[in-house]
Scaffold this motif. Structure first.
Motif, PDB file in Angstrom:
ATOM      1  N   THR A  40       0.842  -1.191   0.000  1.00  0.00           N
ATOM      2  CA  THR A  40       0.000   0.000   0.000  1.00  0.00           C
ATOM      3  C   THR A  40       0.877   1.241   0.000  1.00  0.00           C
ATOM      4  O   THR A  40       1.829   1.336   0.783  1.00  0.00           O
ATOM      5  N   VAL A  41       0.549   2.176  -0.871  1.00  0.00           N
ATOM      6  CA  VAL A  41       1.325   3.405  -1.029  1.00  0.00           C
ATOM      7  C   VAL A  41       0.415   4.611  -0.834  1.00  0.00           C
ATOM      8  O   VAL A  41      -0.689   4.651  -1.382  1.00  0.00           O
ATOM      9  N   ALA A  42       0.874   5.581  -0.060  1.00  0.00           N
ATOM     10  CA  ALA A  42       0.137   6.831   0.132  1.00  0.00           C
ATOM     11  C   ALA A  42       0.734   7.900  -0.774  1.00  0.00           C
ATOM     12  O   ALA A  42       1.948   7.950  -0.980  1.00  0.00           O
ATOM     13  N   ILE A  43      -0.127   8.755  -1.312  1.00  0.00           N
ATOM     14  CA  ILE A  43       0.327   9.826  -2.204  1.00  0.00           C
ATOM     15  C   ILE A  43      -0.319  11.128  -1.779  1.00  0.00           C
ATOM     16  O   ILE A  43      -1.546  11.281  -1.852  1.00  0.00           O
ATOM     17  N   THR A  44       0.499  12.088  -1.326  1.00  0.00           N
ATOM     18  CA  THR A  44      -0.055  13.411  -1.023  1.00  0.00           C
ATOM     19  C   THR A  44      -0.127  14.211  -2.319  1.00  0.00           C
ATOM     20  O   THR A  44       0.609  13.966  -3.268  1.00  0.00           O
ATOM     21  N   GLY A  45      -1.036  15.188  -2.344  1.00  0.00           N
ATOM     22  CA  GLY A  45      -1.285  15.884  -3.603  1.00  0.00           C
ATOM     23  C   GLY A  45      -1.950  14.960  -4.595  1.00  0.00           C
ATOM     24  O   GLY A  45      -1.876  15.163  -5.815  1.00  0.00           O
ATOM     25  N   GLY A  46      -2.609  13.919  -4.076  1.00  0.00           N
ATOM     26  CA  GLY A  46      -3.182  12.875  -4.931  1.00  0.00           C
ATOM     27  C   GLY A  46      -4.569  13.174  -5.447  1.00  0.00           C
ATOM     28  O   GLY A  46      -5.224  12.282  -6.001  1.00  0.00           O
ATOM     29  N   GLY A  47      -5.024  14.415  -5.296  1.00  0.00           N
ATOM     30  CA  GLY A  47      -6.371  14.751  -5.744  1.00  0.00           C
ATOM     31  C   GLY A  47      -6.451  15.217  -7.177  1.00  0.00           C
ATOM     32  O   GLY A  47      -7.537  15.276  -7.756  1.00  0.00           O
TER      33      GLY A  47
END
Length: 296
Positions: A40-47
């Motif tokens: 599982t990978v989190a991405i900020t600015g992912g919107g």
């Protein structure tokens, strides 16, 4: 080593003294080296923009994705496409509204993502810190508050993202990967642009990467690298070009491939930095700029 040594013996010799958890077996396939399966990978600015494009890349590499953004909702068309990909592949996809400069709230979101990943049977593995802002103001007129805001989002926000991703990794004993989105602007001054605050922030992110890699490589086995794009056609740069159309001509003058970048150009580099294929790479910067720095 004698010519009669078996492949297994050769592998053992090559990896002598290297903990098994850090080894990349010699017979690992190319596909496996670039796979994020059961991760599982989190991405900020992912919107929206680059972040949501990289979220699609993680799904395509077999990983589950948690997107974070200050936007109330992600870009509708792009998010619908991600949902379709995730459903077809049986992968997890979630969206969390978060301000990367609000540490308490950000820590809570990472705890939520950790719980989500455990439920999916796909341990939290790392993140891409993609949230960032830009502003074009001459240095002589740059308001202190605006300069500090750029640093707060682009530098402090990236640090807090990396910090709380690493805290989850350390808690779970996972040797993961953290990718910080920097910029070629951390190494060169952009012709035609008055963006001292932004350039300063991206140079800081590159140094932050090296410092974090030094702290977290041993004993945690956490890798930290930066990905430094050149000019990308995103909503943010399109807004900038709308107010200063002469910039495109200046940028194209240094485009050795005769084009500006697109978000899709950074999918493979980001997956490389996250995946086992870059397992011996940390504290490094991967610049993908279409040759702009080469021609500077």
């Amino acid at each position: 080593m004698s010519p009669s040594a078996t492949q297994s013996e050769a592998d053992l010799a090559m990896h002598a003294g290297v903990p098994e958890s850090q080894q990349t077996p010699a017979n690992t396939s190319h596909t496996a080296l670039f796979s994020l399966t059961k991760k599982t990978v989190a991405i900020t600015g992912g919107g929206r923009g680059l972040g949501i494009t990289l979220a699609g890349a993680v799904l395509e590499a077999g990983g589950h994705v948690a997107c974070l953004d200050i936007l109330p909702e992600p870009a509708a068309a792009e998010w619908a496409a991600l949902q379709k990909t995730a459903k077809a592949s049986g992968l997890g996809l979630s969206y969390h509204r978060a301000d990367v400069t609000d540490e308490a709230a950000l820590a809570g979101v990472f705890d939520e993502i950790d719980a989500e990943s455990a439920a999916l049977g796909a341990p939290f593995y790392g993140c891409i810190a993609c949230a960032g802002i830009q502003q074009k103001v001459t240095a002589l007129e740059y308001p202190q508050a605006d300069f500090e805001r750029i640093q707060r989002v682009n530098v402090t926000g990236a640090f807090l993202t990396a910090k709380h991703a690493a805290r989850v990794l350390v808690k779970n004993g996972v040797r993961g990967s953290i990718v910080l989105i920097a910029s070629m602007s951390g190494q060169v001054a952009n012709r035609g642009l008055t963006c001292t605050a932004y350039n300063t922030s991206k140079a800081a992110v590159q140094q932050m990467c090296r410092s974090l890699a030094q702290e977290w490589g041993h004993p945690y086995g956490i890798r930290v690298n930066t990905l430094s794009p050149g000019y990308i056609r995103t909503a943010m740069t399109d807004d900038l070009l709308a107010t200063a159309p002469e910039l495109e001509k200046i940028w194209m003058a240094g485009a050795l491939l005769n084009r500006l970048g697109a978000p899709e150009d950074f999918k493979a580099p980001a997956i490389f930095l996250l995946s086992p294929g870059s397992s011996f790479m940390t504290g490094a910067d991967l610049r993908v700029d279409g040759g702009h720095c080469a021609s500077a």
